[in-house]
Design a protein around this motif. Structure first.
Motif, PDB file in Angstrom:
ATOM      1  N   ARG A 126      61.631  28.781  42.803  1.00  0.00           N
ATOM      2  CA  ARG A 126      60.451  27.967  42.498  1.00  0.00           C
ATOM      3  C   ARG A 126      59.380  28.838  41.855  1.00  0.00           C
ATOM      4  N   VAL A 127      58.706  28.281  40.840  1.00  0.00           N
ATOM      5  CA  VAL A 127      57.552  28.931  40.215  1.00  0.00           C
ATOM      6  C   VAL A 127      56.342  28.030  40.401  1.00  0.00           C
ATOM      7  N   GLU A 128      55.234  28.612  40.864  1.00  0.00           N
ATOM      8  CA  GLU A 128      54.003  27.859  41.109  1.00  0.00           C
ATOM      9  C   GLU A 128      52.888  28.353  40.186  1.00  0.00           C
ATOM     10  N   GLN A 129      52.063  27.401  39.748  1.00  0.00           N
ATOM     11  CA  GLN A 129      50.810  27.721  39.072  1.00  0.00           C
ATOM     12  C   GLN A 129      49.680  27.267  40.002  1.00  0.00           C
ATOM     13  N   ARG A 130      48.875  28.218  40.436  1.00  0.00           N
ATOM     14  CA  ARG A 130      47.894  27.962  41.500  1.00  0.00           C
ATOM     15  C   ARG A 130      46.475  27.949  40.919  1.00  0.00           C
ATOM     16  N   PHE A 131      45.695  26.913  41.284  1.00  0.00           N
ATOM     17  CA  PHE A 131      44.334  26.740  40.772  1.00  0.00           C
ATOM     18  C   PHE A 131      43.366  26.585  41.940  1.00  0.00           C
ATOM     19  N   ARG A 132      42.189  27.197  41.815  1.00  0.00           N
ATOM     20  CA  ARG A 132      41.103  26.994  42.770  1.00  0.00           C
ATOM     21  C   ARG A 132      39.917  26.410  42.018  1.00  0.00           C
ATOM     22  N   PRO A 133      39.388  25.255  42.436  1.00  0.00           N
ATOM     23  CA  PRO A 133      38.267  24.647  41.703  1.00  0.00           C
ATOM     24  C   PRO A 133      36.982  25.458  41.783  1.00  0.00           C
ATOM     25  N   ASP A 134      36.882  26.376  42.760  1.00  0.00           N
ATOM     26  CA  ASP A 134      35.662  27.158  42.925  1.00  0.00           C
ATOM     27  C   ASP A 134      35.760  28.550  42.302  1.00  0.00           C
ATOM     28  N   ALA A 135      36.846  28.831  41.556  1.00  0.00           N
ATOM     29  CA  ALA A 135      37.017  30.163  40.979  1.00  0.00           C
ATOM     30  C   ALA A 135      37.881  30.073  39.728  1.00  0.00           C
ATOM     31  N   TRP A 175      40.221  35.233  42.382  1.00  0.00           N
ATOM     32  CA  TRP A 175      40.220  34.816  43.784  1.00  0.00           C
ATOM     33  C   TRP A 175      41.422  35.330  44.564  1.00  0.00           C
ATOM     34  N   ASP A 176      42.386  35.948  43.891  1.00  0.00           N
ATOM     35  CA  ASP A 176      43.548  36.526  44.561  1.00  0.00           C
ATOM     36  C   ASP A 176      43.930  37.807  43.825  1.00  0.00           C
ATOM     37  N   GLY A 177      43.546  38.944  44.400  1.00  0.00           N
ATOM     38  CA  GLY A 177      43.786  40.227  43.748  1.00  0.00           C
ATOM     39  C   GLY A 177      45.093  40.875  44.113  1.00  0.00           C
ATOM     40  N   HIS A 178      45.984  40.142  44.783  1.00  0.00           N
ATOM     41  CA  HIS A 178      47.238  40.723  45.254  1.00  0.00           C
ATOM     42  C   HIS A 178      48.392  40.210  44.408  1.00  0.00           C
ATOM     43  N   ASP A 179      49.137  41.150  43.796  1.00  0.00           N
ATOM     44  CA  ASP A 179      50.380  40.751  43.151  1.00  0.00           C
ATOM     45  C   ASP A 179      51.541  41.462  43.843  1.00  0.00           C
TER      46      ASP A 179
END
Length: 229
Positions: A126-135, A175-179
């Motif tokens: 699975r591949v996800e594209q993640r969005f945060r409305p506040d960032a 908002w997510d600095g971890h890869d």
């Protein structure tokens, strides 16, 4: 069907359990519940709705809620393709809740099957594209799961179930600095039919979350219900 010795299930189970990291300095006891309903739109197309509630901080409160609709197109030889959306609301202790929206795509496949023993080993990528409305920023994440199940005796409808899923961040955002490897989940439990088209999968789920500082290990009592109409 490929013939695989029943003993292979034990080897797969041992390998999946061993894949879960063994040590960390931050632990929590949780309960995760989910309900998944699937219905056929046509002989080759299914639509699914999943509802998840996760009780965190020693099962003292609802820490996360997920709503995940999807559509699956079934291909020959156990393959399938799926596309969906998920809304995630998360609230950590003593912080404001945040919302996340994800679009996702998935390929499902059968790795091995044995009609004589009922052993089935499947996978999904699975591949996800993640969005945060506040960032700002879109987070891309890969999720790889391998699952094995085996009836507990000839003609027994109850199945032992083991699966492992690894989450890998493909980039960083504001908002997510971890890869890299984000978390690993390993489940061991059973699949219990309770009505026509309805099964329950209770079991133990180990979730190890990798982050800056100490890793977090969550010990989870999981109860998942699946219904097909």
């Amino acid at each position: 069907m490929r013939r695989i010795p029943t003993a292979c299930f034990s080897s797969v189970a041992a390998g999946l359990i061993a894949a879960a990291p063994a040590s960390a300095s931050d632990h929590d006891e949780q309960v995760w519940t989910s309900a998944t309903a699937t219905t056929a739109l046509s002989p080759k197309v299914d639509t699914t709705l999943e509802l998840h509630s996760r009780y965190t901080d020693d099962v003292s409160r609802v820490g996360q809620v997920l709503i995940r609709p999807s559509v699956t197109y079934k291909l020959p030889r156990g393959w399938s393709v799926t596309a969906g959306y998920v809304y995630v609301r998360t609230r950590f202790e003593n912080t404001a809740a945040n919302d996340e929206h994800r679009s996702w795509q998935q390929i499902g496949y059968t790795l091995a099957a044995n009609a004589a023993t009922g052993l089935a080993i499947t996978g999904r990528t699975r591949v996800e594209q993640r969005f945060r409305p506040d960032a700002d920023g879109v987070g891309w994440r890969l999720r790889q799961q391998v699952r094995a199940q085996l009836p507990l005796g000839r003609g027994n409808p109850v199945r032992a179930v083991v699966w492992n899923e690894t989450f890998i961040g493909l980039n960083t955002t504001a908002w997510d600095g971890h890869d890299g490897v984000d978390q690993v989940r390993t489940f061991i439990g059973a699949s219990l039919p309770i009505a026509d088209g309805v099964t329950v999968e209770p079991g133990y789920l180990n979730q190890t979350v990798f982050r800056i500082g100490p890793e977090r290990v969550n010990h989870i009592l999981a109860a998942n219900i699946f219904a097909r109409f």
